[in-house]
Enzyme design. Structure first.
Site, PDB file in Angstrom:
ATOM      1  N   PRO A   2      -9.115  -8.389  -1.953  1.00 19.81           N
ATOM      2  CA  PRO A   2      -9.514  -8.303  -0.557  1.00 19.81           C
ATOM      3  C   PRO A   2      -8.400  -7.724   0.326  1.00 19.81           C
ATOM      4  CG  PRO A   2      -9.945 -10.471  -1.483  1.00 19.81           C
ATOM      5  CD  PRO A   2      -9.086  -9.740  -2.455  1.00 19.81           C
ATOM      6  N   GLU A   3      -8.717  -6.622   0.970  1.00 18.13           N
ATOM      7  CA  GLU A   3      -7.835  -6.039   1.980  1.00 18.13           C
ATOM      8  C   GLU A   3      -8.615  -6.034   3.289  1.00 18.13           C
ATOM      9  OE1 GLU A   3      -6.091  -2.349   0.598  1.00 18.13           O
ATOM     10  OE2 GLU A   3      -6.277  -2.965  -1.473  1.00 18.13           O
ATOM     11  N   LYS A  58      -5.289  -9.203   6.819  1.00 18.32           N
ATOM     12  CA  LYS A  58      -6.142  -9.708   5.741  1.00 18.32           C
ATOM     13  C   LYS A  58      -6.494 -11.175   5.944  1.00 18.32           C
ATOM     14  CE  LYS A  58      -3.499  -6.641   2.717  1.00 18.32           C
ATOM     15  NZ  LYS A  58      -2.578  -6.572   1.578  1.00 18.32           N
ATOM     16  N   ARG A 163      -7.798 -17.188  -9.319  1.00 15.70           N
ATOM     17  CA  ARG A 163      -6.339 -17.150  -9.529  1.00 15.70           C
ATOM     18  C   ARG A 163      -5.558 -18.075  -8.607  1.00 15.70           C
ATOM     19  NH1 ARG A 163      -5.354 -10.809 -11.049  1.00 15.70           N
ATOM     20  NH2 ARG A 163      -7.030 -10.774 -12.536  1.00 15.70           N
ATOM     21  N   ARG A 204      13.470   5.424   7.416  1.00 18.29           N
ATOM     22  CA  ARG A 204      13.255   4.496   6.298  1.00 18.29           C
ATOM     23  C   ARG A 204      13.316   5.240   4.966  1.00 18.29           C
ATOM     24  NH1 ARG A 204      12.232  -0.294   8.337  1.00 18.29           N
ATOM     25  NH2 ARG A 204      11.199  -0.365  10.371  1.00 18.29           N
ATOM     26  N   ARG A 313       3.842  -2.192  -7.999  1.00 19.22           N
ATOM     27  CA  ARG A 313       2.376  -2.108  -7.951  1.00 19.22           C
ATOM     28  C   ARG A 313       1.879  -0.832  -8.616  1.00 19.22           C
ATOM     29  NH1 ARG A 313       2.966  -6.549  -7.582  1.00 19.22           N
ATOM     30  NH2 ARG A 313       2.930  -7.861  -5.737  1.00 19.22           N
TER      31      ARG A 313
END
Length: 355
Positions: A2-3, A58, A163, A204, A313
């Site tokens: 879920p985002e 989120k 989870r 950055r 990721r």
DNA sequence: AGTGGCTCCTGGCGGC
DNA sequence: TGCCGCCAGGAGCCAC
């Protein structure tokens, strides 16, 4: 996973059924779902009506009104709990003891005292993390929900979460600002402008992908939509954030909004376990351009899509549409030319290898 | 200060 | 066939 689009889908679905309902009681089947105890959560949530549903990044936010008939609260929920524990899930009482290494839960988790908070309105905040599902009026489930809200008129809201990364908080509205302090602007909010994006990118060294997923910079973007937005913007995920020029920043800004909006329009991606509160799957996974399509041809140019790892990721991209020119992040040097080949059959590695 | 890596947790999968 | 070990990921935490 879920985002923003998935949480927004949950919010919209709950908007059709939850507001106006009374929370009779709250049952915790798994103490690790909240750093607050069951009595504490009960004091903050039970006996109140749902007045609204909001989203921040989120996080799903449920607004609750001041308690109704405070005098009756003490007896009613207890009785409801007793009946529901058997009706809902026989294993409900077999909740594990609180883990000694209880993960710290929130950016700035306010610890609300039940006594102080019980008079006025409160907010409940839910994070679905990896596999969390908010189910309204669910049927029989394979496993006990991690928490249950008993509602009036009689129905139930269940939180399923294989989870067990999902979390629940409750606190008075005054603490909300503190809770969300440090979180970046909403992508669809006024604050998220091209100028803001350029300012944040500037100087950055972190890879673009890591930047997009940093909730302090932009709220709500996760792995799927970061990969898809970068593809749409034709930017390599390992580009150093500070190397992005003005035109590229504009492209990235537009791509983010378009990708997130497409996710919302398709009612989310059901790649692992996402379903909305009615148990319906989203369809965004059917139009993914790169995510988990390693080894398949790019829908734009036909080049075989590749996978690498950024910030730990899995990251999916088209080496042709997302060229590396423009400066790489320092850590990416060793990764150049070493993206993992397609891994057939791997869950998140993508599809079958291209021949 | 900024960044990367570890941790939690479980089901699914590959490999033996 | 059955078991072991690895992998995925959101976000807090810690070390560099």
């Amino acid at each position: 996973m879920p985002e923003l689009p998935e949480v927004e889908t949950v919010r919209r679905r709950l908007l059709t059924c939850l507001p106006g309902l009374l929370v009779r009681d709250v049952l915790l089947n798994d103490a690790t779902v909240s750093e607050q105890s069951e009595p504490e959560l009960r004091a903050l949530l039970a006996g109140r009506r749902v007045t609204g549903l909001r989203r921040r990044g989120k996080y799903l936010i449920v607004d609750l009104g001041a308690p109704q008939r405070p005098g009756r609260q003490a007896e009613e929920p207890a009785a409801a709990a007793a009946s529901a524990a058997t009706a809902v899930s026989p294993a409900a009482s077999a909740a594990p003891a609180a883990s000694p290494a209880l993960p710290a839960a929130s950016p700035a988790a306010p610890s609300a005292s039940p006594a102080a908070a019980s008079a006025g309105p409160t907010v409940a905040v839910i994070h679905l993390r990896m596999t969390g599902q908010v189910l309204f009026r669910p049927g029989p489930a394979e496993r006990p929900p991690r928490f249950v809200w008993l509602l009036e008129p009689r129905t139930e809201l269940h939180f399923q979460d294989v989870r067990r990364f999902g979390r629940l908080w409750a606190f008075p509205p005054a603490r909300e600002a503190e809770f969300f302090a440090g979180m970046g602007p909403e992508p669809f909010g006024e604050d998220f402008t091209v100028e803001y994006l350029r300012r944040e990118l500037e100087g950055r060294r972190a890879p673009l992908k890591s930047f997009l997923m940093d909730q302090r910079r932009i709220a709500g973007v996760g792995n799927i939509y970061a990969d898809e937005a970068l593809f749409r913007a034709r930017l390599h995920p390992l580009r150093a954030s500070g190397s992005i020029g003005p035109r590229e920043a504009r492209r990235l800004h537009a791509a983010l909004l378009e990708t997130l909006q497409a996710g919302i329009d398709h009612e989310g991606s059901s790649i692992e376990s996402f379903v909305d509160p009615a148990g319906v799957r989203g369809s965004f996974q059917e139009i993914l351009s790169v995510y988990q399509r390693t080894g398949e041809p790019c829908r734009v140019c036909g080049t075989t899509l590749r996978r690498t790892v950024v910030g730990g990721r899995g990251t999916h991209f088209c080496p042709h549409c997302q060229p590396r020119r423009g400066g790489m992040s320092p850590g990416s040097r060793r990764l150049q030319g070493s993206e993992t080949p397609p891994r057939p059959g791997k869950t998140a590695g993508g599809g079958p290898p291209a021949v």
